[in-house]
Design a protein around this motif. Sequence first.
Motif, PDB file in Angstrom:
ATOM      1  N   PHE A  61       0.829  -1.204   0.000  1.00 14.34           N
ATOM      2  CA  PHE A  61       0.000   0.000   0.000  1.00 14.34           C
ATOM      3  C   PHE A  61       0.862   1.252   0.000  1.00 14.34           C
ATOM      4  O   PHE A  61       0.568   2.228  -0.705  1.00 14.34           O
ATOM      5  CB  PHE A  61      -0.922   0.004   1.228  1.00 14.34           C
ATOM      6  CG  PHE A  61      -1.828   1.206   1.286  1.00 14.34           C
ATOM      7  CD1 PHE A  61      -3.019   1.235   0.582  1.00 14.34           C
ATOM      8  CD2 PHE A  61      -1.478   2.322   2.052  1.00 14.34           C
ATOM      9  CE1 PHE A  61      -3.851   2.341   0.633  1.00 14.34           C
ATOM     10  CE2 PHE A  61      -2.305   3.429   2.112  1.00 14.34           C
ATOM     11  CZ  PHE A  61      -3.489   3.440   1.402  1.00 14.34           C
TER      12      PHE A  61
ATOM     13  N   TYR B  37       1.328   6.735  -6.722  1.00 15.75           N
ATOM     14  CA  TYR B  37       0.150   7.529  -7.064  1.00 15.75           C
ATOM     15  C   TYR B  37       0.410   9.013  -6.805  1.00 15.75           C
ATOM     16  O   TYR B  37       0.025   9.874  -7.611  1.00 15.75           O
ATOM     17  CB  TYR B  37      -1.059   7.058  -6.247  1.00 15.75           C
ATOM     18  CG  TYR B  37      -2.321   7.804  -6.598  1.00 15.75           C
ATOM     19  CD1 TYR B  37      -3.067   7.455  -7.717  1.00 15.75           C
ATOM     20  CD2 TYR B  37      -2.760   8.873  -5.820  1.00 15.75           C
ATOM     21  CE1 TYR B  37      -4.214   8.148  -8.055  1.00 15.75           C
ATOM     22  CE2 TYR B  37      -3.908   9.570  -6.144  1.00 15.75           C
ATOM     23  CZ  TYR B  37      -4.631   9.207  -7.261  1.00 15.75           C
ATOM     24  OH  TYR B  37      -5.763   9.896  -7.597  1.00 15.75           O
ATOM     25  N   THR B  38       1.060   9.318  -5.687  1.00 17.87           N
ATOM     26  CA  THR B  38       1.385  10.712  -5.378  1.00 17.87           C
ATOM     27  C   THR B  38       2.285  11.304  -6.454  1.00 17.87           C
ATOM     28  O   THR B  38       2.101  12.453  -6.881  1.00 17.87           O
ATOM     29  CB  THR B  38       2.086  10.815  -4.008  1.00 17.87           C
ATOM     30  OG1 THR B  38       1.202  10.346  -2.993  1.00 17.87           O
ATOM     31  CG2 THR B  38       2.484  12.250  -3.698  1.00 17.87           C
TER      32      THR B  38
ATOM     33  N   PHE C 299      -5.168   8.345   0.098  1.00 21.93           N
ATOM     34  CA  PHE C 299      -3.924   7.581   0.169  1.00 21.93           C
ATOM     35  C   PHE C 299      -2.980   8.156   1.223  1.00 21.93           C
ATOM     36  O   PHE C 299      -2.318   7.410   1.954  1.00 21.93           O
ATOM     37  CB  PHE C 299      -3.233   7.566  -1.187  1.00 21.93           C
ATOM     38  CG  PHE C 299      -3.775   6.529  -2.133  1.00 21.93           C
ATOM     39  CD1 PHE C 299      -3.834   5.194  -1.764  1.00 21.93           C
ATOM     40  CD2 PHE C 299      -4.202   6.887  -3.391  1.00 21.93           C
ATOM     41  CE1 PHE C 299      -4.335   4.235  -2.633  1.00 21.93           C
ATOM     42  CE2 PHE C 299      -4.705   5.934  -4.271  1.00 21.93           C
ATOM     43  CZ  PHE C 299      -4.776   4.607  -3.885  1.00 21.93           C
ATOM     44  N   SER C 300      -2.887   9.479   1.287  1.00 22.78           N
ATOM     45  CA  SER C 300      -1.927  10.105   2.204  1.00 22.78           C
ATOM     46  C   SER C 300      -2.325   9.916   3.666  1.00 22.78           C
ATOM     47  O   SER C 300      -1.466   9.778   4.542  1.00 22.78           O
ATOM     48  CB  SER C 300      -1.796  11.600   1.890  1.00 22.78           C
ATOM     49  OG  SER C 300      -3.015  12.275   2.150  1.00 22.78           O
TER      50      SER C 300
ATOM     51  N   GLN D 177      -5.902  11.169  -3.663  1.00 19.92           N
ATOM     52  CA  GLN D 177      -4.596  11.500  -3.098  1.00 19.92           C
ATOM     53  C   GLN D 177      -4.696  11.736  -1.591  1.00 19.92           C
ATOM     54  O   GLN D 177      -3.861  11.258  -0.822  1.00 19.92           O
ATOM     55  CB  GLN D 177      -4.025  12.743  -3.789  1.00 19.92           C
ATOM     56  CG  GLN D 177      -2.831  13.375  -3.097  1.00 19.92           C
ATOM     57  CD  GLN D 177      -1.656  12.429  -2.968  1.00 19.92           C
ATOM     58  OE1 GLN D 177      -1.438  11.591  -3.832  1.00 19.92           O
ATOM     59  NE2 GLN D 177      -0.914  12.554  -1.886  1.00 19.92           N
TER      60      GLN D 177
ATOM     61  N   ALA E 208       0.859   4.071  -2.832  1.00 18.63           N
ATOM     62  CA  ALA E 208       0.551   5.455  -2.464  1.00 18.63           C
ATOM     63  C   ALA E 208       1.628   6.414  -2.968  1.00 18.63           C
ATOM     64  O   ALA E 208       1.327   7.502  -3.472  1.00 18.63           O
ATOM     65  CB  ALA E 208       0.394   5.581  -0.952  1.00 18.63           C
ATOM     66  N   GLU E 209       2.896   6.017  -2.843  1.00 15.13           N
ATOM     67  CA  GLU E 209       3.987   6.875  -3.304  1.00 15.13           C
ATOM     68  C   GLU E 209       3.960   7.027  -4.829  1.00 15.13           C
ATOM     69  O   GLU E 209       4.164   8.126  -5.351  1.00 15.13           O
ATOM     70  CB  GLU E 209       5.322   6.298  -2.852  1.00 15.13           C
ATOM     71  CG  GLU E 209       5.562   6.418  -1.351  1.00 15.13           C
ATOM     72  CD  GLU E 209       6.931   5.910  -0.960  1.00 15.13           C
ATOM     73  OE1 GLU E 209       7.730   5.594  -1.870  1.00 15.13           O
ATOM     74  OE2 GLU E 209       7.209   5.818   0.249  1.00 15.13           O
TER      75      GLU E 209
ATOM     76  N   GLY F 160      -4.250   7.375   4.861  1.00 16.72           N
ATOM     77  CA  GLY F 160      -4.197   5.960   5.218  1.00 16.72           C
ATOM     78  C   GLY F 160      -5.216   5.586   6.274  1.00 16.72           C
ATOM     79  O   GLY F 160      -6.408   5.889   6.172  1.00 16.72           O
TER      80      GLY F 160
END
Length: 593
Positions: free
Chosen positions: A33, A40-41, A209-210, A206, A37-38, A212
């Motif tokens: 995950f 996607y960012t 994801f950030s 975003q 997330a990284e 969490g």
Amino acid sequence: MSDFLENVKQLFEMYLTKAADISGSIGSFVLHFGVIAELYTLLVRWVFPILAVTIFLRCILPLLQDRKRNAAWGYLNITDGTRIPLRHWENSIGRSNFCDIVIKVHFVSRNHAVLTFRHGAWSIAEINSKNGVQVNGVKIEKPETVQYGDIISLGGVEMELVQADKEPMEVAQQNDTARYVSSRGDIKPGTTFLLILLMQILGGLQICFSKGAELNPAVPVTFLFFILTECFHYIIMRWCSRKRFEPELLCYLLCGLSLLIVASAAPDSIFKQFAAILLGLAVYTALDLIIRDLGRAGKLKYLLAASALLLLILNLTIGETRFGAKRWIDLGLISFQPSEFVKIAFVMAGAATLDRLLTTRNMTAFIGFSAACIGALILMRDFGNVLVFFATFIVIAFMRSGDVRTIALTSAGAVLGGIAVVSFMPYIASRFAAWGNVWEYADTSGYQQTRTMIAAASGGLLGVGGGNGYLANIAAAHTDLVFGMLCEEWGLLVALTAVLIVVFFASYAVFLTKDCRSSFYAIVACGAASIFLLQTTLNVLGSVDILPLTGITFPFVSHGGSSMIASWGLLALIKSADERITPGKRTISGEGD
């Protein structure tokens, strides 16, 4: 070197083995995950500014196209054979080059008369000219109705009022429809709207994801309802034949940024911010419907002015003091800032039709209302809004009178009053003491600006990603320092795009004034645009220590329900000046002043 890399590889493999043994499937999920997330960012950091700039350009280009009209409400046939079209509801006639109808004859005064179309009929009013106005050989003493075929004489120059060949609204609608159809082939608003939705979906994901496991469930739910609301509003407005919808699209973009900022810095308040956007849309729609009719608009301004004074009185008596300013009214479940709503009334109160402007130069009523508003704000210690209201007063007063000398004297008096305020009020003086030297007060009065500048610089062009900034932990990050949050989390390109949108609103208002049917709409558009521009200037430059920090919000972006609702209301005033929005539906009944 190869041995070193081999050791690193072995350590990494050992770490993965131990992590798998200890955490099992949960650890593996968290690891994957985090990687997703990284990645996607990284994707969003590059795509977000490209979408923002693209949307901005797609919205402004159709609005700045040539809007020259051929429609005329009537004609004036002069005895020398000249035929002059009447393209406005209010047509100034005189020797001055600034008049709508210029007659270069010595016996005609610089501003001689105003010919007005209202209630389905024409009337003419004389403006303290030397030789007066005659209708069919009879000198008029007050505004006089003029029929088609009547002869109007100004200083010996005779002209006949002639009916237009077609209904002007019919011609305007045909011309606007043709221009709109051709422009749609180049830049389709539907495509722009889809890009805005894509941008908001990417931004919302975003934030998810950030955050969490710490994600507030209200965040994704609010974004879902916000997107559905935008779709519903867009479909309804398009169904109602709103031909020019680009300003609303730009506001969708700004409101989306506002929700992203609130989701990062104050997720518990995101639903309240969404509710404010809904109320703002309702206020925008109601004002837009009301002020299409010049008569209703004129009556509404008196109701708004009275309501504004009542709100200010309530604020002074039962208001709550926060951060040194008594500008809040707390009703328990909700609290609001009356001064934000007063801005709409303030602009409306200053507007007037052209015949009233030129025949009555006495602005006593408006000056008295302005003095009451500004005086109340001074008593509340809301000095940021004092500056906004006074500067807007200058803009409106100049549009009403054009008297530079009087306005210069008023401004000089205001400057002296400002010096006195700074001298005798330590709270305000402390802000000016830190101004330009915030690094010397980095842990005291300059704490917010220094952290804002550090955060803005760390964001670079692309930002660190929504929800990943540290400025969100600083007080007022999502209100007074919102420009710094935009720079840090979403990048300088996105932040500057937000600023340019507000600057464009101001340019758009000025652009519209040249074709306004009535000076009423020209004044409200420029007054509202002035407030947008001043607030943005104070918010952005104050947060980075170019100007003192005043506590003024960034329109549509800063967290705050009162500011959001008022911003939508001011947008309705700007849109009222655009004759292209609903051809054939704008009415002209009523006096309008």
